[in-house]
Design a protein around this motif. Structure first.
Motif, PDB file in Angstrom:
ATOM      1  N   GLY A 223     -15.280 -41.868 100.518  1.00 36.32           N
ATOM      2  CA  GLY A 223     -16.226 -40.516 100.186  1.00 36.32           C
ATOM      3  C   GLY A 223     -15.373 -39.535  99.804  1.00 36.32           C
ATOM      4  N   GLY A 224     -15.882 -38.763  98.926  1.00 33.47           N
ATOM      5  CA  GLY A 224     -15.190 -37.459  98.301  1.00 33.47           C
ATOM      6  C   GLY A 224     -15.493 -37.279  96.988  1.00 33.47           C
ATOM      7  N   GLY A 225     -16.408 -38.037  96.257  1.00 27.30           N
ATOM      8  CA  GLY A 225     -16.777 -38.082  94.940  1.00 27.30           C
ATOM      9  C   GLY A 225     -15.635 -37.900  94.039  1.00 27.30           C
ATOM     10  N   ALA A 226     -15.731 -36.609  93.197  1.00 25.02           N
ATOM     11  CA  ALA A 226     -14.777 -36.042  92.266  1.00 25.02           C
ATOM     12  C   ALA A 226     -13.454 -35.878  92.690  1.00 25.02           C
ATOM     13  CB  ALA A 226     -15.215 -34.782  91.490  1.00 25.02           C
ATOM     14  N   TYR A 227     -13.447 -35.470  94.087  1.00 25.65           N
ATOM     15  CA  TYR A 227     -12.160 -34.881  94.493  1.00 25.65           C
ATOM     16  C   TYR A 227     -11.390 -36.170  94.720  1.00 25.65           C
ATOM     17  CZ  TYR A 227      -9.061 -34.533  98.607  1.00 25.65           C
ATOM     18  OH  TYR A 227      -7.960 -34.963  99.402  1.00 25.65           O
ATOM     19  N   TYR A 228     -11.960 -37.253  95.365  1.00 23.10           N
ATOM     20  CA  TYR A 228     -11.423 -38.497  95.717  1.00 23.10           C
ATOM     21  C   TYR A 228     -10.774 -39.287  94.555  1.00 23.10           C
ATOM     22  CZ  TYR A 228     -10.192 -42.803  97.854  1.00 23.10           C
ATOM     23  OH  TYR A 228      -9.510 -44.192  98.246  1.00 23.10           O
ATOM     24  N   LEU A 229     -11.622 -39.269  93.661  1.00 22.21           N
ATOM     25  CA  LEU A 229     -11.315 -40.060  92.142  1.00 22.21           C
ATOM     26  C   LEU A 229      -9.963 -39.449  91.428  1.00 22.21           C
ATOM     27  CD1 LEU A 229     -14.769 -40.638  90.545  1.00 22.21           C
ATOM     28  CD2 LEU A 229     -13.369 -42.143  92.029  1.00 22.21           C
ATOM     29  N   ILE A 230     -10.194 -37.839  91.341  1.00 22.12           N
ATOM     30  CA  ILE A 230      -9.061 -37.160  90.659  1.00 22.12           C
ATOM     31  C   ILE A 230      -7.743 -37.215  91.751  1.00 22.12           C
ATOM     32  CG2 ILE A 230      -8.213 -34.608  90.080  1.00 22.12           C
ATOM     33  CD1 ILE A 230     -11.291 -34.537  89.512  1.00 22.12           C
ATOM     34  N   SER A 231      -7.961 -36.989  93.058  1.00 19.21           N
ATOM     35  CA  SER A 231      -6.855 -36.836  93.921  1.00 19.21           C
ATOM     36  C   SER A 231      -5.943 -38.429  93.873  1.00 19.21           C
ATOM     37  CB  SER A 231      -7.287 -36.462  95.351  1.00 19.21           C
ATOM     38  OG  SER A 231      -8.047 -37.383  96.046  1.00 19.21           O
ATOM     39  N   ARG A 232      -6.759 -39.299  93.926  1.00 20.46           N
ATOM     40  CA  ARG A 232      -5.930 -40.651  93.954  1.00 20.46           C
ATOM     41  C   ARG A 232      -5.375 -40.991  92.697  1.00 20.46           C
ATOM     42  NH1 ARG A 232      -7.471 -38.767  98.567  1.00 20.46           N
ATOM     43  NH2 ARG A 232      -7.577 -40.128 100.240  1.00 20.46           N
ATOM     44  N   SER A 233      -5.678 -40.543  91.828  1.00 22.35           N
ATOM     45  CA  SER A 233      -5.393 -40.906  90.454  1.00 22.35           C
ATOM     46  C   SER A 233      -4.242 -39.960  89.859  1.00 22.35           C
ATOM     47  CB  SER A 233      -6.416 -40.704  89.085  1.00 22.35           C
ATOM     48  OG  SER A 233      -7.319 -41.711  89.523  1.00 22.35           O
ATOM     49  N   GLY A 235      -2.822 -37.364  92.175  1.00 18.92           N
ATOM     50  CA  GLY A 235      -2.027 -36.893  92.958  1.00 18.92           C
ATOM     51  C   GLY A 235      -2.821 -35.587  93.761  1.00 18.92           C
ATOM     52  N   PRO A 236      -2.374 -35.229  95.016  1.00 25.68           N
ATOM     53  CA  PRO A 236      -2.929 -34.160  95.568  1.00 25.68           C
ATOM     54  C   PRO A 236      -3.143 -32.878  95.167  1.00 25.68           C
ATOM     55  CG  PRO A 236      -0.622 -34.734  96.633  1.00 25.68           C
ATOM     56  CD  PRO A 236      -1.062 -35.648  95.481  1.00 25.68           C
ATOM     57  N   GLU A 237      -1.803 -32.362  94.177  1.00 31.80           N
ATOM     58  CA  GLU A 237      -1.843 -31.113  93.490  1.00 31.80           C
ATOM     59  C   GLU A 237      -3.129 -31.012  92.845  1.00 31.80           C
ATOM     60  OE1 GLU A 237       2.202 -32.754  94.408  1.00 31.80           O
ATOM     61  OE2 GLU A 237       0.448 -33.467  93.283  1.00 31.80           O
ATOM     62  N   PHE A 238      -3.412 -31.948  91.954  1.00 33.41           N
ATOM     63  CA  PHE A 238      -4.567 -31.797  91.095  1.00 33.41           C
ATOM     64  C   PHE A 238      -5.824 -31.922  92.015  1.00 33.41           C
ATOM     65  CE2 PHE A 238      -1.931 -32.514  87.490  1.00 33.41           C
ATOM     66  CZ  PHE A 238      -2.120 -31.655  86.587  1.00 33.41           C
ATOM     67  N   GLY A 239      -6.083 -33.014  92.680  1.00 33.77           N
ATOM     68  CA  GLY A 239      -6.973 -33.407  93.707  1.00 33.77           C
ATOM     69  C   GLY A 239      -7.513 -32.012  94.562  1.00 33.77           C
ATOM     70  N   VAL A 626      -0.399 -24.723  92.443  1.00 33.43           N
ATOM     71  CA  VAL A 626       0.887 -24.096  92.718  1.00 33.43           C
ATOM     72  C   VAL A 626       1.066 -24.122  94.350  1.00 33.43           C
ATOM     73  CG1 VAL A 626       2.437 -22.063  92.888  1.00 33.43           C
ATOM     74  CG2 VAL A 626       1.186 -22.980  90.550  1.00 33.43           C
ATOM     75  N   TYR A 627       0.040 -23.629  94.829  1.00 30.15           N
ATOM     76  CA  TYR A 627      -0.143 -23.433  96.410  1.00 30.15           C
ATOM     77  C   TYR A 627       0.081 -24.957  97.068  1.00 30.15           C
ATOM     78  CZ  TYR A 627      -1.854 -23.096 101.119  1.00 30.15           C
ATOM     79  OH  TYR A 627      -2.159 -23.142 102.567  1.00 30.15           O
ATOM     80  N   VAL A 628      -0.774 -26.093  96.441  1.00 34.12           N
ATOM     81  CA  VAL A 628      -0.471 -27.343  96.957  1.00 34.12           C
ATOM     82  C   VAL A 628       1.048 -27.970  96.855  1.00 34.12           C
ATOM     83  CG1 VAL A 628      -1.333 -29.661  97.046  1.00 34.12           C
ATOM     84  CG2 VAL A 628      -2.836 -27.680  97.092  1.00 34.12           C
ATOM     85  N   THR A 629       1.378 -27.645  95.570  1.00 29.23           N
ATOM     86  CA  THR A 629       2.798 -28.084  95.254  1.00 29.23           C
ATOM     87  C   THR A 629       3.650 -27.526  96.426  1.00 29.23           C
ATOM     88  OG1 THR A 629       2.075 -28.167  92.606  1.00 29.23           O
ATOM     89  CG2 THR A 629       4.504 -28.280  93.320  1.00 29.23           C
TER      90      THR A 629
END
Length: 1054
Positions: A223-233, A235-239, A626-629
């Motif tokens: 679950g997580g939609g766009a967030y899950y797809l982007i973060s797993r592709s 990485g956590p910075e973009f996701g 930048v914050y997540v990085t």
């Protein structure tokens, strides 16, 4: 005496721990593992004997080895490690006693007793093959690898592709725009450019849908939609950045849709003089009441929310049909006065060109319409509640885009063919019969219908597609249905956003990227509903409803959605560009450059809609990135960013090998003998001052002592010490060796060279050295690859004859080895064994050399149509399957198809099991063959060939006296004894039989891949093991023996 019981190496039903039966000495009771006897026996189940004809701890490929912890659909199993297979037997001294045997058993280790033919008692320690699922919350969302619909024994609701994706996407895309602004858009742009507006919007959403389909079929989706797809592709910075923005956008979208609904209700109240307080406060009151009701539906559960969506869809469909029906009903005088004249070709052609007014342009009109095309992620946002997201998301989303696009186009063209741009609404503006009036200007079509709307050229009129937002109500067969449709469109979109925002936010909080938001990760009930997220979404929605003026916020929301679309497209492009072996989407209808075009197009549309909102969106996203990085969340999802970083590192390292060092570019490269880095921090700090972030620093440790005792410490310290360096922000690598002396270990570290035998003949030292390197590879848990070609690989003698001799026969790994070792967990040795244990003598040396030279360039040429036959006998982590798959992605092997051969029982059970496994891995194959006669004895000719092969290396002590036999063993300890042949008769038969099957099934293959057998250290002599490898690959096309390090290199997770 000890009794040998069956070794449970594989169970077809479920990967339970191997159970071994133990009996006591002299009638003693059975040990239960804690020193007490209970007289019970653990059940003994069938083992691998049925597949291979002998007991083995090696495991056949099984889906359970690739599961993550916390699986619901099946227990996660752990395959035996390479070390256990290679060096599992530890001799122990046992005293015969009448007391029960009390070994130091543990709950995670199961023991079996093995009686050899020489009556040496040995103990097998086999790690537990099943991990407990402790720590899992047991919710279905944990079962990420479940592709087959789960049995909802706990009442969990799971949706198919229609109810879960298609319906939601259509309801979210069909918004208020369909009934209120679509006619205005086509009035301004004309139906010519109006089609371009719809087409451009559909291009953006379709390309994004294709990219999303590729990503979500590259592994199981949580679950997580766009967030899950982007973060797993990516990485956590973009996701993490886009996840927060996307969740907030959905929360504010609830307010937008509810305010749209409230405004429509207030308009009805105003028409009937029923305003409660004033228009602004009425919108606030109705909006707050509406969002409370929607929250109640959402909190009641996904099942109630889905039922509400179905009801709203029915109303909306009836309203759409009502528009089409209304265009065919003869227009009344009142409708004609307002510009509606049924179907007329002249009206249709008059509405073709654009007629932009009040400062509108193509881009401004497009910006107003585009939000109507958003909503394609409504299904993806509840991906955790779908039965099969991999199948449902591509099918439902793309079909929804098609249906809604055709609907928008059909309704708009029908209105363009029946309604003029301007009308007075005055029923007296007719042209009297017999009145001679010349029809020209902008109202020609109405004039020819007998209506004079020429006054609209002088002053603005209130009716017509350009002036009246309620054209759909007028055109329809029954006006109130359009009002109901408007209500349905707004409420359904609001409901979808109210469900999407908490779901996405919960997935984001579960990953703990923003530690302060961990509170919202908790779910409730059978569906793990994010109740806390619903409350937060409700508060945000009410806050914006109270503002009651979203004209400024609306462009930002559209830009937030577009930013998500842009990153989904870029994720697909980036993953394709990285060419990672893990990028194997089941959905094939995508193109990396099309995805890049979609990403650029989304960014362009953001500026077209509102340039300052686009800049604000980018600013917020960069700040969160930048914050997540900086925070560096402790997650590793195997993103394409990692893959590109690896490729860049390899390319940069290779580019340096072709450049001669220059004094101007000198940088310190320090090998620091720190031991464990944390043991001598001052020494490490000083070295780090030299290298900082610009030089190579290797912290090295030498483990002194017998290798069998120190190997565990070496392997355990690798990851732990490197993590310590990373945590302390020391840009350094950790390397360790195990040697008998500190000096020897330091010398090995300084040389950092691994050499394999360049030629191997019947010379004893050569065979022992070669097999010794294989044992070293197994000891250090490296994946190992051996290439066998009948003509041989070494052409050094030919090069030497030409005066160009080079040491091409050595495999040298220089200081880059230290870097590579820490970049990847799978390091493959590539050996080139000889054609035979005995050196063949050819009478035609010239012909042999010509063939050898030609053979040496075989893999430089493109391979013709054929097959790569993969004989995947044992589960080694998937390296045996991954390497041939990678070959099929290369141009030289693109015409070769993979055929999979496995051992098993007759019937389709094994074939179906392997088919399911390969489909989950997204590995394309041509065919699967189950070899069910592998346990048959080899024929006499094959066996004689093997006996002739090993004859020069046999001891033949069985036919001699005891004294002479002992003397022979002492003088020739490396020779193959009769006792050894008897002990390993079944395994030897297997290698000979496999060669027969290989020749029978794979003689015409371009390349053969076979699971490499493992010889237990100290149990199998070097010459017998070499004979196994030789007979296994004899008289075959190019053959690769592969044994991974028994750590998974394949996964079906995204």
């Amino acid at each position: 005496n000890f009794n040998l019981m069956e070794n449970d190496a594989y169970d077809r039903i479920g990967d339970e721990p191997p159970n071994y039966e133990e009996t006591s000495f002299s009638g003693g009771t059975t040990s239960n593992g804690n020193g007490t006897g209970n007289g019970e026996h653990r059940a003994v189940r069938p083992s691998v004997v049925s597949a291979f004809g002998h007991d083995t701890l090696d495991r056949v490929p099984n889906i359970d080895f690739y599961r993550n912890a916390g699986s619901v659909s099946g227990n996660r199993a752990v395959r035996p490690s390479l070390q256990e297979l290679h060096d599992v037997f530890q001799k122990v001294s046992v005293c015969v006693s009448s007391s029960p045997l009390q070994p130091p058993l543990h709950t995670s280790v199961y023991h079996s007793l093995f009686l050899t033919d020489t009556h040496i008692t040995q103990l097998i320690s086999v790690t537990n093959t099943v991990e407990d699922r402790e720590g899992s919350d047991g919710t279905p969302s944990d079962d990420v690898e479940s592709v087959i619909p789960l049995d909802n024994k706990d009442g969990t609701v799971r949706f198919g592709w229609i109810k879960g994706v298609l319906v939601r996407c259509m309801l979210n895309i069909w918004g208020v725009m369909l009934f209120i602004r679509l006619s205005w858009v086509f009035g301004q742009a004309g139906w010519g450019l109006g089609i371009v507006v719809i087409a451009l919007s559909c291009v953006v959403t379709t390309v994004t849908g294709l990219s999303m389909s590729a990503i979500c079929t590259n592994g199981v989706v949580r679950g997580g939609g766009a967030y899950y797809l982007i973060s797993r592709s990516l990485g956590p910075e973009f996701g993490g950045s886009i996840g927060l923005i996307f969740a907030f956008a959905n929360a504010v979208a609830v307010a937008m849709y509810v305010v749209g609904f409230a405004e429509t209700v207030v308009d009805l109240l105003k028409e009937n003089n029923a305003i409660m307080i004033d228009e602004l406060n009425d919108i606030r009151i109705i909006g707050c009441i509406s969002v409370v009701l929607l929250l109640g539906i959402s909190v009641a559960g996904m099942e109630w929310e889905a039922k509400a969506q179905i009801g709203l869809l029915i109303i909306l469909l009836v309203a759409i049909v009502n528009v089409f029906v209304g265009t065919g009903i003869p227009a009344s005088t009142d409708k004609k006065s307002k510009g509606f004249f049924n179907y007329d070709a002249k009206i249709f052609m008059e509405n073709l060109p654009p007629d932009f007014r009040d400062g509108e342009t193509f881009f401004s009109v497009f910006a107003i319409f585009f939000p109507a095309a958003t909503g394609i992620l409504a299904g993806a946002n509840i991906s955790g509640d779908l039965k099969d997201p991999q199948d449902a998301l591509p099918k439902g989303t793309l079909l929804a885009i098609l249906i809604t696009g055709v609907t928008y186009l059909g309704v708009a063209l029908c209105v363009s063919a029946t309604v003029v741009r301007d009308a007075t609404g005055n029923i007296n503006d007719t042209i009297a019969t017999g009145m001679d009036m010349f029809c020209n200007g902008s109202n020609t079509a109405a004039c020819e219908q007998g209506w004079n709307f020429s006054s609209c050229d002088v002053s603005s009129c209130k009716f017509g597609s350009m002036n009246n937002f309620q054209v759909m109500t007028m055109v329809s067969g029954f006006g109130p249905l359009i009002t109901a449709g408007t209500f349905s469109a707004t409420l359904s979109s609001a409901l979808a956003s109210l469900v999407s925002a908490p779901k996405v936010f919960q997935a984001l909080c579960k990953d703990n990227i923003y530690t302060a938001l961990k509170f919202f990760a908790k779910g409730h009930g059978k569906n793990n509903e994010p109740i806390r997220g619903y409350v937060l979404t409700f508060i945000i929605a009410v806050a914006f409803i109270i503002i009651a003026d979203l004209n400024v916020i609306a462009p930002i929301i559209s830009n937030f959605f577009l930013a998500s679309y842009a990153l989904i497209n870029f994720s697909c492009f980036h993953a394709s560009y990285a060419k990672s072996p893990g990028w194997r989407p089941a959905y094939r209808y995508y193109n990396m450059w099309l995805s890049l075009f979609g990403a650029v197009l989304c960014c362009g549309v953001m500026f077209v809609i509102n340039w300052w909102a686009a800049l604000l969106t980018y600013a917020i996203e960069i700040f969160l990135y930048v914050y997540v990085t900086v925070k560096k969340p402790n997650v590793n999802w195997g993103s394409s960013t990692q893959a590109v970083t690896f490729v860049s590192a390899v390319n940069n390292a290779l580019s340096l090998t072709g450049v001669e060092d220059h004094v101007k570019n000198f940088r310190p490269q320090c090998m620091v003998l720190t031991g464990a880095p944390k043991n001598r921090p001052a020494l490490l700090d000083l070295a780090h001052c030299f290298t900082k972030n610009y030089g190579l620093c290797l912290t090295c440790e030498v483990f002194v002592g017998p290798r069998t005792e120190t190997l565990t410490d070496v392997n355990a310290g690798m990851e732990k010490n490197q993590m310590w360096l990373n945590k302390k922000k020391r840009k350094a690598f950790y390397a360790a060796v195990a040697c008998d002396s500190f000096r020897q270990g330091t010398e090995n570290l300084i040389l950092c060279v691994i050499t394999c035998c360049h030629s191997l003949t019947a010379d004893t030292a050569g065979v022992q050295s070669y097999v010794g390197v294989l044992h070293d590879a197994f000891d250090f848990e490296y994946g190992t690859v051996v290439l066998r070609m009948n003509q041989g690989l070494d052409i050094s003698h030919i090069i030497k004859a030409q005066g160009e001799y080079t040491h091409a026969s050595y495999l040298v790994v220089n200081a880059y080895y230290c870097i590579i070792k820490h970049i990847t967990n799978v390091f493959s040795f590539l050996f080139s064994p000889p054609a035979s244990v005995t050196t063949p003598q050819s009478p035609q040396v010239v012909v042999v050399n010509e063939r050898l030279v030609s053979n040496s360039t075989q893999f430089q040429r493109k391979q013709g149509k054929g097959t790569i036959d993969v004989w995947w006998m044992f589960d080694d982590g998937g390296l045996t399957l991954l390497l041939p798959y990678i070959l099929t992605t290369r141009k030289k092997f693109k015409d070769c198809k993979m055929r999979i051969f496995i051992a098993g029982q007759p019937g389709r059970v094994e074939q179906d099991r392997m088919k399911s496994l390969l489909e989950k891995f997204r590995i394309k194959y041509a065919d699967i063959h189950v070899i069910d006669d592998i346990t048959q004895n080899p024929n006499s000719n094959s066996w004689k060939m093997f006996e002739d092969m090993i004859e020069p290396f046999r001891l033949h002590e069985g036919s001699k006296s005891t004294t002479l036999a002992e003397a022979l063993r002492k003088d020739n300890p490396w020779k193959i004894s009769d006792a050894e042949l008897d002990t390993f008769e079944e395994k030897t038969n297997l290698q000979v039989r496999l060669n027969e099957l290989l020749q029978e099934n794979s003689r015409a293959a371009n390349l053969i891949i076979v699971s490499m057998p493992i010889a237990r250290l100290g149990s199998v002599s070097d010459h017998l093991y070499m004979a196994w490898l030789d007979i296994l690959t004899k008289n075959l096309p190019p053959t690769m023996l592969i044994r991974g390090n028994h750590k998974s290199v394949l996964t079906f997770y995204s």
